[in-house]
Write a protein that holds these residues in place. Structure first.
Motif, PDB file in Angstrom:
ATOM      1  N   ILE A 449       0.714  -1.277  -0.002  1.00  0.00           N
ATOM      2  CA  ILE A 449       0.106   0.098  -0.006  1.00  0.00           C
ATOM      3  C   ILE A 449       1.009   1.344  -0.177  1.00  0.00           C
ATOM      4  O   ILE A 449       1.853   1.342   0.750  1.00  0.00           O
ATOM      5  CB  ILE A 449      -0.832   0.058   1.194  1.00  0.00           C
ATOM      6  CG1 ILE A 449      -1.592  -1.450   1.425  1.00  0.00           C
ATOM      7  CG2 ILE A 449      -2.086   1.208   1.079  1.00  0.00           C
ATOM      8  CD1 ILE A 449      -2.580  -1.677   0.078  1.00  0.00           C
ATOM      9  N   VAL A 450       0.514   2.080  -0.923  1.00  0.00           N
ATOM     10  CA  VAL A 450       1.243   3.431  -0.995  1.00  0.00           C
ATOM     11  C   VAL A 450       0.229   4.505  -0.788  1.00  0.00           C
ATOM     12  O   VAL A 450      -0.763   4.489  -1.532  1.00  0.00           O
ATOM     13  CB  VAL A 450       1.829   3.759  -2.405  1.00  0.00           C
ATOM     14  CG1 VAL A 450       2.420   5.137  -2.297  1.00  0.00           C
ATOM     15  CG2 VAL A 450       3.102   2.702  -2.513  1.00  0.00           C
ATOM     16  N   PHE A 451       0.295   5.470   0.112  1.00  0.00           N
ATOM     17  CA  PHE A 451      -0.517   6.541   0.603  1.00  0.00           C
ATOM     18  C   PHE A 451      -0.346   7.844  -0.302  1.00  0.00           C
ATOM     19  O   PHE A 451       0.898   8.094  -0.348  1.00  0.00           O
ATOM     20  CB  PHE A 451      -0.616   6.756   2.030  1.00  0.00           C
ATOM     21  CG  PHE A 451      -1.385   5.432   2.595  1.00  0.00           C
ATOM     22  CD1 PHE A 451      -2.912   5.564   2.890  1.00  0.00           C
ATOM     23  CD2 PHE A 451      -0.716   4.886   3.066  1.00  0.00           C
ATOM     24  CE1 PHE A 451      -3.582   4.630   3.476  1.00  0.00           C
ATOM     25  CE2 PHE A 451      -1.483   3.503   3.984  1.00  0.00           C
ATOM     26  CZ  PHE A 451      -2.537   3.713   3.859  1.00  0.00           C
ATOM     27  N   ILE A 452      -1.104   8.649  -0.516  1.00  0.00           N
ATOM     28  CA  ILE A 452      -1.141   9.840  -1.152  1.00  0.00           C
ATOM     29  C   ILE A 452      -1.680  10.954  -0.252  1.00  0.00           C
ATOM     30  O   ILE A 452      -2.779  10.977   0.108  1.00  0.00           O
ATOM     31  CB  ILE A 452      -1.716  10.083  -2.512  1.00  0.00           C
ATOM     32  CG1 ILE A 452      -0.911   8.791  -3.348  1.00  0.00           C
ATOM     33  CG2 ILE A 452      -1.450  11.398  -3.311  1.00  0.00           C
ATOM     34  CD1 ILE A 452      -1.346   8.807  -4.850  1.00  0.00           C
ATOM     35  N   GLU A 453      -0.872  12.089   0.095  1.00  0.00           N
ATOM     36  CA  GLU A 453      -1.345  13.008   0.920  1.00  0.00           C
ATOM     37  C   GLU A 453      -1.313  14.360   0.116  1.00  0.00           C
ATOM     38  O   GLU A 453      -0.361  14.728  -0.677  1.00  0.00           O
ATOM     39  CB  GLU A 453      -0.512  13.322   2.370  1.00  0.00           C
ATOM     40  CG  GLU A 453      -0.946  14.465   2.931  1.00  0.00           C
ATOM     41  CD  GLU A 453      -0.123  14.548   4.254  1.00  0.00           C
ATOM     42  OE1 GLU A 453      -0.268  13.863   5.326  1.00  0.00           O
ATOM     43  OE2 GLU A 453       0.931  15.636   4.097  1.00  0.00           O
ATOM     44  N   LYS A 454      -2.521  15.096  -0.046  1.00  0.00           N
ATOM     45  CA  LYS A 454      -2.458  16.437  -0.642  1.00  0.00           C
ATOM     46  C   LYS A 454      -2.705  17.499   0.503  1.00  0.00           C
ATOM     47  O   LYS A 454      -3.967  17.417   1.325  1.00  0.00           O
ATOM     48  CB  LYS A 454      -3.512  16.526  -1.550  1.00  0.00           C
ATOM     49  CG  LYS A 454      -3.678  17.684  -2.317  1.00  0.00           C
ATOM     50  CD  LYS A 454      -4.791  17.843  -3.331  1.00  0.00           C
ATOM     51  CE  LYS A 454      -4.999  19.154  -4.036  1.00  0.00           C
ATOM     52  NZ  LYS A 454      -6.000  19.210  -5.057  1.00  0.00           N
ATOM     53  N   ASN A 455      -2.000  18.536   0.680  1.00  0.00           N
ATOM     54  CA  ASN A 455      -2.171  19.742   1.510  1.00  0.00           C
ATOM     55  C   ASN A 455      -2.662  19.305   3.056  1.00  0.00           C
ATOM     56  O   ASN A 455      -3.307  19.611   3.584  1.00  0.00           O
ATOM     57  CB  ASN A 455      -3.263  20.440   0.855  1.00  0.00           C
ATOM     58  CG  ASN A 455      -2.717  21.376  -0.186  1.00  0.00           C
ATOM     59  OD1 ASN A 455      -1.628  21.486  -0.456  1.00  0.00           O
ATOM     60  ND2 ASN A 455      -3.738  21.572  -1.300  1.00  0.00           N
ATOM     61  N   GLY A 456      -1.845  18.012   3.367  1.00  0.00           N
ATOM     62  CA  GLY A 456      -2.181  17.723   4.814  1.00  0.00           C
ATOM     63  C   GLY A 456      -3.228  16.669   5.023  1.00  0.00           C
ATOM     64  O   GLY A 456      -3.401  16.201   5.867  1.00  0.00           O
TER      65      GLY A 456
END
Length: 640
Positions: A449-456
């Motif tokens: 699993i790879v997570f993606i965060e945008k602006n926190g």
């Protein structure tokens, strides 16, 4: 000039050998036919008052028909210091002539010569796959040097040379496409009938056919080290090696011939005194015994079958390095498989994408691929490849990018801050509850699993997996149907291994294996099951391949795996393993049929001779006919 002279010498030598191989069976057959004509003429003249001429023709028939086998028998006897079946036949024919049975002795020579010619023909038939392979390799290449094109012999090519391959031409040597793109027919190498598209940077192999476009190829291997040459060498080596059964028969032949000669010697005297036979009848029956007790059919029971099976395998992309390995396959009780690159494709692929409601999947994946394009990590490459193939968009350039080793990547686009990586790199608590805990479920399926965060805030997760090959499940099910226990050996965690094992249908798995652990597991399987095989493709599999009773390497594997293995699958086609086992079992079945049949024929002929039912011509026909039938039965393996 020296290279060209050597190349020409090699060509001429190879041409001479090839010509001799083509002429030999025809010359033997011609000698046998001429022998038959002389016998017919001698028999007809013997009916009249031409006894001397008749005997002369029979002597000519003996010399012409028996020369090849007599020469072979004498040479082998001198070399091995042991009598053989050829010598038994010659002694029987000469003995028949001594007691006045010229016609019977000549018929023996004729049928023996005819069976020898047919045996040579059938041996050449089993070598046909090698001959056809060698004919596929071009002898010349179009070398590009200083902008000029020059035809050179393939042996003159060096690593780094550039060659031009036009549409319709065969690739002269292994290399990498430097310019152009085309479609290649790789059937000669892999057995795959469907042409393969090739672009700049991709490998091409000697002997394959360039179908559509012109291409410039950079040579990556010398001609003597190409995959094509390795295939030829592997099969030639396999055909020259003898299986344990063949070695036993050859040892048995020497002892058996001595016993036959001893019994024949006793047969020349004992029946005269014990049974009251005439001296002529006694000697005649001894000569018949010499013929019918000869183990020609028994000796021919194994080698033609083994060669036919090896040739069959080569035609279908299965290369055996010797008859012993082919024979061992039928005894397999268990097979151990490496996971990565064997049961699976060996490269991670994107399997699931979950995006926060309100966000665009296209936007999130485009930004993720734009960031990951700056990384060399296999997971990053899989994300980039997925986006390029599915979205067909241009990759963007972030304003800044920072790699955090072991965790992930930070990047900035105008007014946007992005992070891609592990749950701990983003926020473990947020990651656990994202999409109602989907990450935990996907991880349980063996996915990364790879997570993606945008602006926190977590914007998405991507699940990736080393995907199981489409043919893996079929291959494992075929092996199970053959009664073979299947085991997967992998360096992955237990959770990933369990998921892949369930998807692959293997009976058992062992996780977190180091190369030395794989060897220990192979030895444990040998203690538990007896004869086992190991299937792998990497450097780390080589020790386990060597430790197994039969090592099977995937054709796209590393050189060391190919060199260590006993069997090579030229195309990474796992169901071929079940085919190889079936071929081995059929070969052993045919060998058993041949041995039982030849022993029964010998016993029947010997019994008939002692009961005085059998005349020499029928003894010859029964003996030589059984030899021919055994060889023809073996040739069935070429078509199975």
């Amino acid at each position: 000039m020296a290279q060209a002279a050597n190349a020409l010498s090699e060509q001429t030598s190879g041409s001479d050998i090839s010509m001799l191989e083509k002429v030999k069976p025809h010359s033997e057959l011609a000698a046998a036919i001429l022998c038959g004509i002389l016998i017919a003429a001698g028999w007809l003249l013997g009916k009249g008052d031409y006894g001397a001429v008749s005997v002369t023709l029979f002597i000519l028939a003996y010399v012409i028909g028996g020369f090849a086998k007599a020469k072979e028998g004498i040479e082998d006897t001198i070399a091995n210091k042991e009598l053989n079946v050829e010598m038994l036949m010659i002694l029987a024919a000469v003995g028949s002539a001594i007691i006045g049975y010229w016609t019977e002795g000549a018929i023996l020579i004729f049928i023996f010569a005819m069976s020898g010619a047919l045996e040579t023909y059938t041996m050449n038939k089993s070598h046909k796959e090698i001959s056809s392979l060698m004919e596929l390799q071009p002898e010349e290449a179009l070398l590009i040097k200083n902008g000029m094109e020059e035809k050179v012999h393939v042996s003159a090519l060096s690593i780094g040379d550039m060659i031009l391959v036009k549409p319709g031409e065969r690739v002269p040597s292994d290399g990498r496409i430097a310019r152009g793109h085309t479609t290649i027919d790789e059937a000669a190498i892999t057995g795959e009938a469907v042409p393969v598209a090739k672009n700049i940077g991709e490998e091409v192999f000697a002997g394959t056919v360039n179908l559509t476009g012109s291409m410039t190829v950079e040579i990556t291997k010398p001609n003597s080290d190409t995959l094509f040459q390795k295939i030829i060498e592997l099969v030639q080596s396999a055909q020259s090696q003898k299986s344990p059964s063949q070695q036993f028969i050859e040892r048995f032949e020497g002892a058996y011939v001595k016993i036959v000669l001893a019994v024949v010697f006793l047969m020349m005297f004992i029946p005269h005194y014990l049974l009251g036979w005439s001296w002529t009848e006694t000697f005649y029956r001894a000569m018949i015994l010499l013929v019918v007790a000869s183990p020609c059919a028994l000796v021919a029971s194994i080698m033609p079958a083994t060669l036919s099976a090896i040739s069959n395998g080569a035609r279908h992309g299965i290369l055996f390095k010797g008859g012993v390995h082919l024979e061992n396959l039928s005894n397999l009780k268990a097979i151990a498989f490496d996971k990565t690159g064997t049961l699976t494709k060996g490269k991670p692929e994107v399997t699931d994408i979950l995006v926060l409601p309100g966000l665009s999947v296209e936007e999130v994946m485009l930004k993720a691929a734009s960031i990951e394009s700056h990384s060399n990590h296999p997971l990053a490459g899989a994300v980039v490849k997925y986006v390029k193939q599915t979205l067909n968009v241009e990759i963007l350039s972030p304003e800044s990018i920072e790699d955090v080793p072991g965790w992930g990547v930070r990047a900035h686009f105008p007014n946007e801050s992005w992070k891609i990586g592990k749950a701990g790199f983003i926020d473990v608590e947020k990651a656990e509850v994202f999409a109602e805990g989907a990450a935990l479920k996907l991880a349980g399926e063996g996915k990364t699993i790879v997570f993606i965060e945008k602006n926190g805030e977590i914007a998405a997760l991507i699940a990736l997996k080393d995907v199981v090959r489409s043919e893996t499940k079929k291959a494992i099910n075929l092996l199970k149907a053959q009664g073979i226990h299947t085991v997967m050996l992998t360096g992955d965690s237990s959770k990933t291994a369990k998921a892949i094992a369930a998807e692959s249908h293997v009976d058992q798995y062992v996780a977190e294996c180091l190369p030395e652990t794989k060897v220990e597991q192979v030895k444990q399987l040998q203690r538990e099951f007896g004869t086992i095989a190991m299937v792998g493709d990497g450097i780390n599999d080589a020790p386990a391949l060597a430790a197994a009773n039969v090592g099977i390497a995937m054709g796209e594997g590393t050189d060391i795996a190919l060199e260590t293995a006993d069997v090579v699958l030229m195309k990474n086609d796992l169901p071929r393993i079940a085919e190889a086992i079936s071929l081995s079992r059929k070969m052993n079945s045919i060998i058993k049929q041949n041995i039982i049949f030849s022993i029964l024929v010998i016993m029947i002929l010997i019994s008939s001779n002692f009961l005085q039912f059998l005349d020499l011509p029928f003894g010859v026909i029964g003996h030589e006919g059984s030899t021919i039938l055994v060889i023809l039965n073996s040739l069935r393996l070429l078509r199975s």
